[in-house]
Design a protein around this motif. Structure first.
Motif, mmCIF file in Angstrom:
data_model
loop_
_atom_site.group_PDB
_atom_site.id
_atom_site.type_symbol
_atom_site.label_atom_id
_atom_site.label_comp_id
_atom_site.label_asym_id
_atom_site.label_seq_id
_atom_site.Cartn_x
_atom_site.Cartn_y
_atom_site.Cartn_z
ATOM 1 N N ASN A 1 -4.410 -4.228 -6.589
ATOM 2 C CA ASN A 1 -5.440 -3.856 -7.560
ATOM 3 C C ASN A 1 -5.074 -2.677 -8.454
ATOM 4 O O ASN A 1 -5.757 -2.421 -9.444
ATOM 5 C CB ASN A 1 -6.749 -3.510 -6.828
ATOM 6 C CG ASN A 1 -7.278 -4.675 -6.024
ATOM 7 O OD1 ASN A 1 -7.490 -5.758 -6.563
ATOM 8 N ND2 ASN A 1 -7.491 -4.473 -4.726
ATOM 9 N N VAL A 2 -4.031 -1.953 -8.114
ATOM 10 C CA VAL A 2 -3.696 -0.754 -8.868
ATOM 11 C C VAL A 2 -3.379 -1.115 -10.312
ATOM 12 O O VAL A 2 -2.821 -2.169 -10.616
ATOM 13 C CB VAL A 2 -2.492 -0.024 -8.208
ATOM 14 C CG1 VAL A 2 -1.213 -0.845 -8.301
ATOM 15 C CG2 VAL A 2 -2.286 1.349 -8.836
ATOM 16 N N ARG A 3 -3.766 -0.230 -11.239
ATOM 17 C CA ARG A 3 -3.543 -0.459 -12.653
ATOM 18 C C ARG A 3 -2.393 0.393 -13.168
ATOM 19 O O ARG A 3 -1.933 1.322 -12.497
ATOM 20 C CB ARG A 3 -4.801 -0.130 -13.477
ATOM 21 C CG ARG A 3 -6.087 -0.759 -12.977
ATOM 22 C CD ARG A 3 -5.984 -2.226 -12.617
ATOM 23 N NE ARG A 3 -5.493 -3.065 -13.717
ATOM 24 C CZ ARG A 3 -5.158 -4.329 -13.570
ATOM 25 N NH1 ARG A 3 -5.229 -4.916 -12.379
ATOM 26 N NH2 ARG A 3 -4.738 -5.022 -14.614
ATOM 27 N N SER B 1 0.847 -1.198 0.000
ATOM 28 C CA SER B 1 0.000 0.000 0.000
ATOM 29 C C SER B 1 0.875 1.237 0.000
ATOM 30 O O SER B 1 2.032 1.206 0.444
ATOM 31 C CB SER B 1 -0.938 0.028 1.219
ATOM 32 O OG SER B 1 -0.195 0.191 2.416
ATOM 33 N N ALA B 2 0.322 2.333 -0.524
ATOM 34 C CA ALA B 2 1.042 3.608 -0.527
ATOM 35 C C ALA B 2 0.027 4.743 -0.567
ATOM 36 O O ALA B 2 -1.061 4.599 -1.161
ATOM 37 C CB ALA B 2 1.994 3.702 -1.710
ATOM 38 N N GLN B 3 0.378 5.844 0.062
ATOM 39 C CA GLN B 3 -0.472 7.032 0.075
ATOM 40 C C GLN B 3 0.391 8.265 -0.168
ATOM 41 O O GLN B 3 1.490 8.372 0.396
ATOM 42 C CB GLN B 3 -1.203 7.193 1.422
ATOM 43 C CG GLN B 3 -2.122 6.041 1.790
ATOM 44 C CD GLN B 3 -1.380 4.892 2.430
ATOM 45 O OE1 GLN B 3 -0.428 5.089 3.175
ATOM 46 N NE2 GLN B 3 -1.790 3.669 2.129
ATOM 47 N N SER C 1 -4.224 7.240 -3.057
ATOM 48 C CA SER C 1 -4.031 6.032 -2.275
ATOM 49 C C SER C 1 -3.935 4.845 -3.218
ATOM 50 O O SER C 1 -4.706 4.739 -4.183
ATOM 51 C CB SER C 1 -5.194 5.830 -1.299
ATOM 52 O OG SER C 1 -4.977 4.699 -0.485
ATOM 53 N N LEU C 2 -2.970 3.952 -2.971
ATOM 54 C CA LEU C 2 -2.729 2.810 -3.850
ATOM 55 C C LEU C 2 -2.828 1.508 -3.072
ATOM 56 O O LEU C 2 -2.224 1.358 -2.012
ATOM 57 C CB LEU C 2 -1.333 2.890 -4.478
ATOM 58 C CG LEU C 2 -0.999 4.105 -5.329
ATOM 59 C CD1 LEU C 2 0.461 4.040 -5.763
ATOM 60 C CD2 LEU C 2 -1.911 4.197 -6.540
#
Length: 364
Positions: free
Chosen positions: A244-246, A183-185, A239-240
């Motif tokens: 699921n991020v594309r 995760s990343a923000q 937010s990533l």
């Protein structure tokens, strides 16, 4: 070969794109990008750059604690994307991984191979030189259980390594596999800072060099910001979820509102990011916030043309947009709209910025 690739890029729904992007221009961009890639991998093959990364205590502590003593790695196959000197691969092997593939397109793989042997993990870690988009897994391996990757760049997205991670995830990660970090923000805040004194360029020995001023104004700056400089609450702009991020997630726009927390001057906006390892036992995370311990990413600062005189309780609103540069794989481009209303005065502005990896600037 270049021409075939360019034609493929120009093809849209069976028809060639309009003259806005000519074949010659597409060829030039491909050649330029390949030259830039060569420079990039040459830079990251330098020992002093790898040393700089290995001496980042917050980065390395987070990866070490997320991987070591983590039962998720026991007897698993692991892919390390952009392995550098191989420290994350060594963590994975020490945590009990059955096999680790350490992949990097720079010459650091020569050192990584020796380091793996010197530390007794030659039977576990296989070092492969190449871009992850170009390599293939060993014949007896079709998928991997875990991907580890230090993909984050300045302002989170510079260098666009996120797309390489996404490529590896979609091609090789098993269903239910894990990503470290996952995760990343990206956050934005207002800060007080230095006056840039850009008026100097209007009169240099009697000559107008304001063209330099305009270039300086358009540069986003990587520098160390302290907690005492922060003038507002922070706002989440992206937010990533890495599962699921594309692709092309670094191209977005987001509205923001920054609530001012003290009286004074706002000279700039600052961007920083957090990342998290949800599959670690203690849910490890780290931050590049001005309030957090130093990291080599520092913070990214966008200096305003006109500083704002602010009071606690007021709000700075606007739109923050970011996209990869078309012309340079090293650069990010930003458009920042600012709308500030305060007791009878109104300030609105729109500025464009370019961010280049400072390590690249130093190598040019």
């Amino acid at each position: 070969m270049f021409e075939d690739i360019a034609k493929q890029k120009l093809k849209v729904d069976g028809e060639y794109a309009s003259a806005d992007l000519t074949l010659d221009l597409a060829l030039k961009r491909i050649k330029d990008h390949r030259h830039q890639e060569s420079l990039y991998f040459k830079l990251y093959g330098r020992i002093e750059v790898q040393e700089w990364l290995l001496k980042d205590p917050a980065r390395n502590k987070a990866y070490r604690e997320a991987i070591l003593c983590n039962e998720s790695f026991k007897n698993k196959t692991v892919l390390d994307v952009g392995c550098g000197m191989g420290i994350l691969s060594l963590f994975a092997a020490k945590a009990g991984a059955k096999r680790v593939l350490a992949v990097d397109a720079s010459s650091t793989t020569d050192f990584a191979h020796r380091i793996v042997q010197d530390n007794g993990y030659g039977d576990v870690i296989m070092v492969i030189r190449g871009k992850v988009e170009d390599i293939e897994l060993p014949a007896d391996m079709h998928k991997v259980d875990i991907i580890v990757c230090d993909w984050m760049g300045y302002c989170l997205f510079s260098e666009n390594m996120l797309d390489s991670l996404i490529f590896a995830r979609d091609k090789w990660l098993v269903a239910g596999g894990h990503i470290f970090p996952d995760s990343a923000q990206l956050f934005l805040a207002a800060i007080k800072g230095r006056d840039q004194d850009l008026g100097f360029w209007h009169d240099v020995h009697g000559f107008d060099l304001s063209a330099i001023r305009r270039r300086c104004e358009s540069k986003a700056v990587v520098e160390h910001v302290t907690a005492g400089q922060v003038m507002s609450k922070v706002c989440l702009v992206k937010s990533l979820d890495l599962y699921n991020v594309r692709r092309n997630s670094s191209d977005f726009r987001s509205s923001y509102e920054l609530k001012v927390i003290r009286n004074g001057w706002v000279h700039a906006l600052v961007a920083y990011f957090d990342v998290g390892f949800s599959k670690s036992p203690q849910r490890i995370s780290f931050s590049t916030s001005p309030s957090a311990p130093w990291t080599h990413w520092n913070q990214t600062v966008f200096y305003l043309e006109t500083p704002l005189s602010v009071k606690s309780g007021e709000s700075i609103k606007g739109v923050f947009s970011i996209r990869p540069s078309v012309d340079s794989i090293f650069d990010l481009e930003f458009d920042i709209y600012v709308d500030f209303q305060s007791s009878g005065k109104s300030v609105t502005s729109q500025q464009s910025f370019v961010l280049t990896n400072p390590l690249i600037l130093g190598a040019l």
